[in-house]
Design a protein around this motif. Sequence first.
Motif, mmCIF file in Angstrom:
data_model
loop_
_atom_site.group_PDB
_atom_site.id
_atom_site.type_symbol
_atom_site.label_atom_id
_atom_site.label_comp_id
_atom_site.label_asym_id
_atom_site.label_seq_id
_atom_site.Cartn_x
_atom_site.Cartn_y
_atom_site.Cartn_z
ATOM 1 N N THR A 190 38.220 21.273 81.723
ATOM 2 C CA THR A 190 39.234 21.405 80.673
ATOM 3 C C THR A 190 40.460 20.502 80.837
ATOM 4 O O THR A 190 41.398 20.592 80.052
ATOM 5 C CB THR A 190 39.731 22.865 80.580
ATOM 6 O OG1 THR A 190 40.315 23.238 81.837
ATOM 7 C CG2 THR A 190 38.590 23.813 80.227
ATOM 8 N N VAL A 191 40.467 19.623 81.829
ATOM 9 C CA VAL A 191 41.614 18.731 82.041
ATOM 10 C C VAL A 191 41.499 17.545 81.079
ATOM 11 O O VAL A 191 40.498 16.831 81.087
ATOM 12 C CB VAL A 191 41.664 18.234 83.499
ATOM 13 C CG1 VAL A 191 42.890 17.343 83.710
ATOM 14 C CG2 VAL A 191 41.680 19.413 84.461
ATOM 15 N N ASN A 228 44.099 17.127 67.992
ATOM 16 C CA ASN A 228 43.644 18.475 67.610
ATOM 17 C C ASN A 228 43.194 19.310 68.799
ATOM 18 O O ASN A 228 42.762 20.449 68.630
ATOM 19 C CB ASN A 228 42.469 18.382 66.608
ATOM 20 C CG ASN A 228 42.923 17.903 65.245
ATOM 21 O OD1 ASN A 228 43.952 17.260 65.138
ATOM 22 N ND2 ASN A 228 42.175 18.211 64.213
ATOM 23 N N ILE A 229 43.256 18.753 69.999
ATOM 24 C CA ILE A 229 42.804 19.497 71.173
ATOM 25 C C ILE A 229 43.971 19.770 72.125
ATOM 26 O O ILE A 229 44.806 18.897 72.376
ATOM 27 C CB ILE A 229 41.645 18.765 71.890
ATOM 28 C CG1 ILE A 229 41.107 19.595 73.057
ATOM 29 C CG2 ILE A 229 42.031 17.372 72.348
ATOM 30 C CD1 ILE A 229 39.786 19.083 73.601
ATOM 31 N N PHE A 230 44.029 21.008 72.592
ATOM 32 C CA PHE A 230 45.075 21.455 73.520
ATOM 33 C C PHE A 230 44.393 22.122 74.713
ATOM 34 O O PHE A 230 43.325 22.705 74.573
ATOM 35 C CB PHE A 230 46.002 22.476 72.825
ATOM 36 C CG PHE A 230 46.565 21.980 71.535
ATOM 37 C CD1 PHE A 230 47.781 21.315 71.483
ATOM 38 C CD2 PHE A 230 45.870 22.153 70.333
ATOM 39 C CE1 PHE A 230 48.287 20.839 70.286
ATOM 40 C CE2 PHE A 230 46.358 21.697 69.128
ATOM 41 C CZ PHE A 230 47.586 21.027 69.103
ATOM 42 N N SER A 231 45.015 22.026 75.873
ATOM 43 C CA SER A 231 44.401 22.609 77.068
ATOM 44 C C SER A 231 45.452 23.177 77.997
ATOM 45 O O SER A 231 46.531 22.602 78.171
ATOM 46 C CB SER A 231 43.586 21.537 77.802
ATOM 47 O OG SER A 231 42.960 22.088 78.944
ATOM 48 N N MET A 237 39.012 28.891 70.080
ATOM 49 C CA MET A 237 39.461 28.986 71.466
ATOM 50 C C MET A 237 38.247 28.795 72.354
ATOM 51 O O MET A 237 37.141 29.239 72.014
ATOM 52 C CB MET A 237 40.099 30.354 71.724
ATOM 53 C CG MET A 237 40.499 30.592 73.189
ATOM 54 S SD MET A 237 41.377 32.176 73.396
ATOM 55 C CE MET A 237 40.874 32.599 75.083
ATOM 56 N N GLY A 238 38.429 28.096 73.473
ATOM 57 C CA GLY A 238 37.341 27.888 74.415
ATOM 58 C C GLY A 238 37.737 28.272 75.825
ATOM 59 O O GLY A 238 38.871 28.022 76.257
ATOM 60 N N ILE A 251 41.364 22.850 68.655
ATOM 61 C CA ILE A 251 40.617 23.347 69.809
ATOM 62 C C ILE A 251 41.632 23.752 70.863
ATOM 63 O O ILE A 251 42.423 22.921 71.328
ATOM 64 C CB ILE A 251 39.695 22.247 70.371
ATOM 65 C CG1 ILE A 251 38.637 21.836 69.341
ATOM 66 C CG2 ILE A 251 39.043 22.706 71.671
ATOM 67 C CD1 ILE A 251 37.884 20.559 69.722
ATOM 68 N N TYR A 252 41.630 25.020 71.239
ATOM 69 C CA TYR A 252 42.527 25.527 72.281
ATOM 70 C C TYR A 252 41.681 25.888 73.497
ATOM 71 O O TYR A 252 41.006 26.917 73.510
ATOM 72 C CB TYR A 252 43.302 26.749 71.778
ATOM 73 C CG TYR A 252 44.170 26.435 70.577
ATOM 74 C CD1 TYR A 252 45.454 25.914 70.744
ATOM 75 C CD2 TYR A 252 43.701 26.642 69.282
ATOM 76 C CE1 TYR A 252 46.253 25.619 69.638
ATOM 77 C CE2 TYR A 252 44.495 26.351 68.172
ATOM 78 C CZ TYR A 252 45.759 25.835 68.366
ATOM 79 O OH TYR A 252 46.546 25.543 67.268
#
Length: 211
Positions: free
Chosen positions: A177-178, A203-206, A169-170, A6-7
């Motif tokens: 998103t923090v 698996n999640i990046f922000s 992508m989100g 998840i980006y």
Amino acid sequence: MASGNIYLYGEAHGVAEILDKEFELWSQYYHNEGMRHLFVELSYFTAEYLNVWMQSDNDDILDEIYEDWKGTRIYNPDTKTFYKQIKSECPETIFHGTDVGHQYDSTGSRYLAYLETNGLTGSKEHILTKGAIQQGRRYYKEYDNEYRENKMTENFIREFDKLGNESIMGIYGSAHTVLDGIAYGTKSLPCMANQLRARYGENIFSENLAD
């Protein structure tokens, strides 16, 4: 549980420079990584209606949705340009709307009528649209930020877990998103990204594009 990445990208809504950056990022993921699923801070039914528009030969649906946004920060020509660019240059994009049912009495009613006209009463789309409309009504009754954040997270998980090992992508307002953030308008509720991190871990990046 889905195993893709998840980006997330945090934005200030309706800012031309940020929209340009978001399109550039999506175009790279789309063309270089083979991504097709774009999660957006819109209602379920709005994203589904945009998916219908993506398959159409005109912009009538986009024009109607855009007019429904009047009075919001995304009601500006730059937002419309962003979606038109995606249709033109990333035509296999599939939108996923995970917010509560904003514009439930305009876009929501119109998409419900579209489904019913096309023989889809009782379908998964019909059920989820009615659910999103109920979420919108519930949220706007008291502007309950805790309810909204939890529903955004719940809706996101539902849509993401359907995708198996696909990465997405989100695009959301930066308050959502923090990765260690607290939800806007609440004292201690973890924001959407924070709740998602508890589920999906590494698996999640922000990244915050609004900084």
